[in-house]
Design an enzyme around this catalytic site. Structure first.
Site, PDB file in Angstrom:
ATOM      1  N   LYS A   1      -3.513  59.670  76.240  1.00 55.70           N
ATOM      2  CA  LYS A   1      -2.973  59.265  77.548  1.00 55.70           C
ATOM      3  C   LYS A   1      -3.655  59.976  78.710  1.00 55.70           C
ATOM      4  O   LYS A   1      -3.899  59.372  79.758  1.00 55.70           O
ATOM      5  CB  LYS A   1      -1.465  59.517  77.595  1.00 55.70           C
TER       6      LYS A   1
ATOM      7  N   GLY B   1       4.800  56.347  72.244  1.00 55.56           N
ATOM      8  CA  GLY B   1       4.763  56.419  70.789  1.00 55.56           C
ATOM      9  C   GLY B   1       4.805  55.083  70.093  1.00 55.56           C
ATOM     10  O   GLY B   1       3.970  54.213  70.308  1.00 55.56           O
TER      11      GLY B   1
ATOM     12  N   VAL C   1      -0.615  63.673  64.118  1.00 51.88           N
ATOM     13  CA  VAL C   1      -0.794  62.215  64.160  1.00 51.88           C
ATOM     14  C   VAL C   1      -1.912  61.772  63.229  1.00 51.88           C
ATOM     15  O   VAL C   1      -1.751  60.838  62.435  1.00 51.88           O
ATOM     16  CB  VAL C   1      -1.076  61.740  65.599  1.00 51.88           C
ATOM     17  N   GLY C   2      -3.063  62.440  63.304  1.00 54.44           N
ATOM     18  CA  GLY C   2      -4.199  62.042  62.495  1.00 54.44           C
ATOM     19  C   GLY C   2      -3.922  62.071  61.004  1.00 54.44           C
ATOM     20  O   GLY C   2      -4.313  61.155  60.268  1.00 54.44           O
TER      21      GLY C   2
ATOM     22  N   LYS D   1       1.296  58.644  81.783  1.00 51.45           N
ATOM     23  CA  LYS D   1       1.795  57.380  81.234  1.00 51.45           C
ATOM     24  C   LYS D   1       2.135  56.391  82.350  1.00 51.45           C
ATOM     25  O   LYS D   1       1.902  55.189  82.209  1.00 51.45           O
ATOM     26  CB  LYS D   1       3.017  57.653  80.359  1.00 51.45           C
TER      27      LYS D   1
ATOM     28  N   CYS E   1      -7.255  65.436  62.959  1.00 52.03           N
ATOM     29  CA  CYS E   1      -6.400  65.301  61.775  1.00 52.03           C
ATOM     30  C   CYS E   1      -5.216  66.256  61.876  1.00 52.03           C
ATOM     31  O   CYS E   1      -4.904  66.997  60.937  1.00 52.03           O
ATOM     32  CB  CYS E   1      -7.201  65.561  60.498  1.00 52.03           C
TER      33      CYS E   1
END
EC number: 1.1.1.3
Length: 432
Positions: free
Chosen positions: A106, A135, A16-17, A206, A13
């Site tokens: 990733k 993204g 992003v979370g 990536k 969290c």
């Protein structure tokens, strides 16, 4: 519409979370309408439970991620904690308990993607990871689904916003590498330890994922040639400008001309200002895809950040939940071609070599002879006297296309010449 909600466990969290949780709450009605059933945040696994998390019911917060993914009522696990462990164990545990997974990890996917796909298939569950590459830019799904009937030959892209910001600042403001990195750090584009970005590790992970999807083969992170941007100088930037180019850190995945192998590499390169990727500024990402039937496609947008990455995560969540309701799964790993990954020495491209040489007659002839004997053809040469007390001059050679191994042999031979004081820089020229 089904009234019983699909329950989601959120692992992590952070930036992003927390944005994923916010969007799930504020867009709950829209998500339910798009999925065909409501989705409910059933638990949030964190390391620091005492931290205040706005908009999240404290009763949902737990430090026991394993117990959360083992719950029998969880339909989807969203993993945004990153790293290899405990993420790998938690994802495989989720599959074992009949739960599909959405991940933005990733590093883990580049290292253990085949094993994770196998686990998902074994248990009849989904593994989606649009957010792991670039993204918010829709890239994984177009490669995996939209272009599934086509043959992709090349993927060329800027997939790291931090390095693009640094190189853009060096180009537009004349700043040196250290100065541009300091600015990126101050603006929050670079981490306190920027190694993963500036040394190319992030982009290489990536590239491994993209190559695997694009060419339907397995490409491990260790098979991706990697160079960072720490050695790029203001002189390199200026020299690129004189050639009508700019410098970008590129992830390049290519199918060999004979179709029997692939290559994957990450390194700084000069690209012509006329190429679409040259105009990608600041911390943005862009990926250029060349397919046999579709032709040239470009995907552009913010490649990192809480909201953009959360957008990709939520897109995967909708797809996985729809599959759950339809009692089906989406596309899994496609690695049927089993193409070998060729070493960097077999890559063929052009090169820009900057030499410090003695400022006297005959030097250019000696240098040209070394290139000829190594089988590397010269395109252009530019020599400039420095008028310094050491009697040195700068010699810039731009080659025609040649194998990387041949260029390496050329540089070794050049360093043995008494008239060559040093090899100032070597940079590939791409995108022509």
């Amino acid at each position: 519409m089904r009234t019983r909600p699909l329950k989601v466990a959120l692992l992590g969290c952070g930036v992003v979370g927390s944005e994923v949780a916010r969007i799930m709450t504020t867009h709950a009605d829209d998500l339910a309408a798009r999925i065909g059933a409501p989705v409910e945040l059933a638990g949030v696994a964190v390391r620091r439970p005492s931290k205040v998390r706005e908009g999240i019911d404290p009763a949902l917060v737990t430090t026991d991620a394993t117990a959360l993914v083992e719950r029998g009522d969880i339909d989807v696990v969203i993993e945004v904690i990153g790293g290899i462990e405990p993420a790998r164990t938690l994802i495989t545990t989720a599959f074992e308990h009949g739960t599909s997974v959405v991940s933005a990890n990733k590093a883990l996917l580049a290292q253990d993607g085949p094993a994770l796909h196998a686990a998902a298939e074994r248990h009849g569950r989904d593994l989606y990871y649009e957010a792991a590459v670039a993204g918010a830019i829709p890239l994984v799904r177009p490669l995996r689904e939209s272009l599934a009937g086509d043959k992709v030959n090349r993927v060329l892209g800027i997939v790291n916003g931090t390095t693009n910001f640094i190189l853009d600042r060096m180009d537009t403001s004349g700043a040196g590498y250290s100065e541009a990195l300091d600015e990126a750090t101050a603006l929050g584009y670079a981490e306190a330890d920027p190694t993963a970005d500036v040394e190319g590790f992030d982009a290489a992970a990536k590239a491994a994922i993209l190559a695997g999807i694009a060419f339907h083969t397995r490409v491990g992170i260790g098979e991706v040639h990697r160079e960072g941007i720490t050695e790029v100088t203001a002189a390199d930037i200026a020299s690129a400008r004189r050639m009508g180019c700019t410098v970008k850190l590129l992830a390049i995945c290519e199918r060999a001309a004979d179709g029997r192998s692939v290559t994957a590499r990450v390194h700084p390169a000069m690209i012509p200002l006329s190429h679409p990727l040259a105009s990608v500024r600041e911390a943005y990402n862009a990926v250029f895809v060349e397919a046999e039937a579709a032709g040239q496609l470009m995907f552009y947008g913010p490649g990192a950040g809480g909201s953009p990455t959360a957008s990709a995560v939520l897109g995967d969540l909708v797809a996985v939940c729809r599959n759950k309701l339809g009692e089906t799964t989406g596309p899994g790993e496609s690695a049927y071609t089993r193409l070998p990954v060729s070493p960097m020495g077999e890559v063929v491209t052009r090169y820009h070599i900057s030499l410090d040489v003695a400022d006297k007659p005959g030097v250019l002839a000696q240098v040209a002879t070394v290139f000829a004997e190594s089988g590397v053809s010269i395109d252009t040469v530019r020599q400039q006297s420095r008028q310094d007390p050491d009697g040195e001059a700068s010699l810039v050679v731009v080659t025609h296309r040649a194998p990387d191994a041949a260029l390496s042999g050329t540089v070794e031979a050049l360093r043995k010449l008494d008239t060559v004081r040093g090899v100032a820089s070597i940079m590939r020229v791409e995108g022509e």
